[in-house]
Design an enzyme around this catalytic site. Structure first.
Site, PDB file in Angstrom:
ATOM      1  N   ASN A 257     -10.546-108.098  21.898  1.00 52.35           N
ATOM      2  CA  ASN A 257     -11.475-107.748  20.806  1.00 52.35           C
ATOM      3  C   ASN A 257     -10.904-106.638  19.915  1.00 52.35           C
ATOM      4  O   ASN A 257     -11.639-105.804  19.388  1.00 52.35           O
ATOM      5  CB  ASN A 257     -12.853-107.350  21.355  1.00 52.35           C
TER       6      ASN A 257
ATOM      7  N   CYS B 223      -7.774-107.665  17.955  1.00 54.28           N
ATOM      8  CA  CYS B 223      -6.904-108.346  16.971  1.00 54.28           C
ATOM      9  C   CYS B 223      -7.596-109.575  16.370  1.00 54.28           C
ATOM     10  O   CYS B 223      -8.049-109.552  15.224  1.00 54.28           O
ATOM     11  CB  CYS B 223      -5.580-108.767  17.605  1.00 54.28           C
ATOM     12  N   ARG B 224      -7.686-110.672  17.123  1.00 54.64           N
ATOM     13  CA  ARG B 224      -8.132-111.931  16.538  1.00 54.64           C
ATOM     14  C   ARG B 224      -9.629-111.979  16.261  1.00 54.64           C
ATOM     15  O   ARG B 224     -10.047-112.359  15.151  1.00 54.64           O
ATOM     16  CB  ARG B 224      -7.730-113.104  17.452  1.00 54.64           C
ATOM     17  N   SER B 225     -10.461-111.641  17.257  1.00 54.23           N
ATOM     18  CA  SER B 225     -11.914-111.801  17.017  1.00 54.23           C
ATOM     19  C   SER B 225     -12.478-110.786  16.014  1.00 54.23           C
ATOM     20  O   SER B 225     -13.371-111.148  15.233  1.00 54.23           O
ATOM     21  CB  SER B 225     -12.720-111.829  18.320  1.00 54.23           C
TER      22      SER B 225
ATOM     23  N   ASP C  64      -2.058-115.377  19.998  1.00 57.50           N
ATOM     24  CA  ASP C  64      -2.265-113.944  20.230  1.00 57.50           C
ATOM     25  C   ASP C  64      -1.127-113.169  19.548  1.00 57.50           C
ATOM     26  O   ASP C  64       0.030-113.328  19.915  1.00 57.50           O
ATOM     27  CB  ASP C  64      -2.264-113.699  21.744  1.00 57.50           C
TER      28      ASP C  64
ATOM     29  N   CYS D  88     -12.098-113.162  21.684  1.00 56.61           N
ATOM     30  CA  CYS D  88     -10.685-113.244  22.076  1.00 56.61           C
ATOM     31  C   CYS D  88     -10.521-112.449  23.375  1.00 56.61           C
ATOM     32  O   CYS D  88     -11.508-112.200  24.077  1.00 56.61           O
ATOM     33  CB  CYS D  88      -9.773-112.744  20.952  1.00 56.61           C
TER      34      CYS D  88
HETATM   35  P1  4NP Z   1      -6.752-109.962  20.953  1.00 58.25           P
HETATM   36  O1  4NP Z   1      -5.271-109.417  21.266  1.00 58.25           O
HETATM   37  O2  4NP Z   1      -7.186-110.723  22.189  1.00 58.25           O
HETATM   38  O3  4NP Z   1      -6.543-110.860  19.775  1.00 58.25           O
HETATM   39  O4  4NP Z   1      -7.584-108.738  20.681  1.00 58.25           O
HETATM   40  C1  4NP Z   1      -4.942-108.672  22.400  1.00 58.25           C
HETATM   41  C2  4NP Z   1      -5.242-107.332  22.459  1.00 58.25           C
HETATM   42  C3  4NP Z   1      -4.875-106.591  23.568  1.00 58.25           C
HETATM   43  C4  4NP Z   1      -4.227-107.206  24.616  1.00 58.25           C
HETATM   44  C5  4NP Z   1      -3.933-108.554  24.569  1.00 58.25           C
HETATM   45  C6  4NP Z   1      -4.292-109.292  23.464  1.00 58.25           C
HETATM   46  N1  4NP Z   1      -3.840-106.440  25.744  1.00 58.25           N
HETATM   47  O5  4NP Z   1      -3.204-107.001  26.651  1.00 58.25           O
HETATM   48  O6  4NP Z   1      -4.157-105.231  25.819  1.00 58.25           O
END
Ligand code: 4NP
Length: 171
Positions: free
Chosen positions: A27, A29-31, A141, A24
């Protein structure tokens, strides 16, 4: 379970272990959720020694951090423990190391394609392309959204994990 077709091309792993990398943006939340859920699915099916499972982010903002507390809490509500995971960024060596590189959304997919060495792009897939019942192609997201976004991520990830396991069994 047999190796997938392209496992023989791998240069830094032997045997018939299949390796999957969930990707993602951050790294956190989703992955990591996908890694934790898929690890439990593989364990429950007795395949934990046959499948190498990892996750990474296309971005570097959260490198070294544990998964977001909201992701950990949502996962724990369904019995998945994400607490030992630490964020890392996708490395160019990941493309040779993994049979399947599973992007959570189209932006992740496009960013992975841009990083990918020639001839390895067929390893990159949208994770939800394995979901038997998903009507959408991206895992939304949840980072900036309301709390229930994390339960939605889990619903989608569990669905796609079921399909991915079936795919690997059939390979
Ligand atoms: P992820 O979510 O891609 O599912 O881990 C996010 C985590 C952090 C951010 C964006 C999405 N960020 O902008 O810091």
């Amino acid at each position: 379970m047999g190796a997938v077709d392209y496992a023989a091309q791998l240069d830094d792993r032997g045997g018939s272990v299949t390796s999957v990398l969930f990707v993602c943006l951050g790294n956190i939340c989703r992955s990591p959720t996908a890694e934790g859920v898929f690890r439990e699915f593989a364990r429950a099916e007795g395949l934990i020694d046959d499948i190498a499972i990892d996750s990474a982010g296309t971005g570097a903002w959260h490198v070294g951090e544990p998964p977001d507390q909201r992701a950990q809490a949502a996962a724990a509500s369904r019995g998945y423990d994400l607490s030992a995971q630490r964020a890392r960024q996708v490395d160019p060596a990941d493309f040779a190391r993994h049979d399947l590189i599973l992007a959570m959304d189209r932006t992740n997919f496009d960013d992975l394609c841009a990083l990918c060495p020639p001839g390895m792009q067929d390893r990159i897939r949208l994770f939800l392309s394995f979901a038997p019942s998903a009507e959408i192609e991206e895992v939304p997201d949840p980072y900036y959204g309301a709390g229930d976004g994390f339960q939605r991520v889990l619903d989608l990830v569990e669905d796609a994990s079921r399909g991915l396991l079936e795919h690997l069994r059939a390979s």
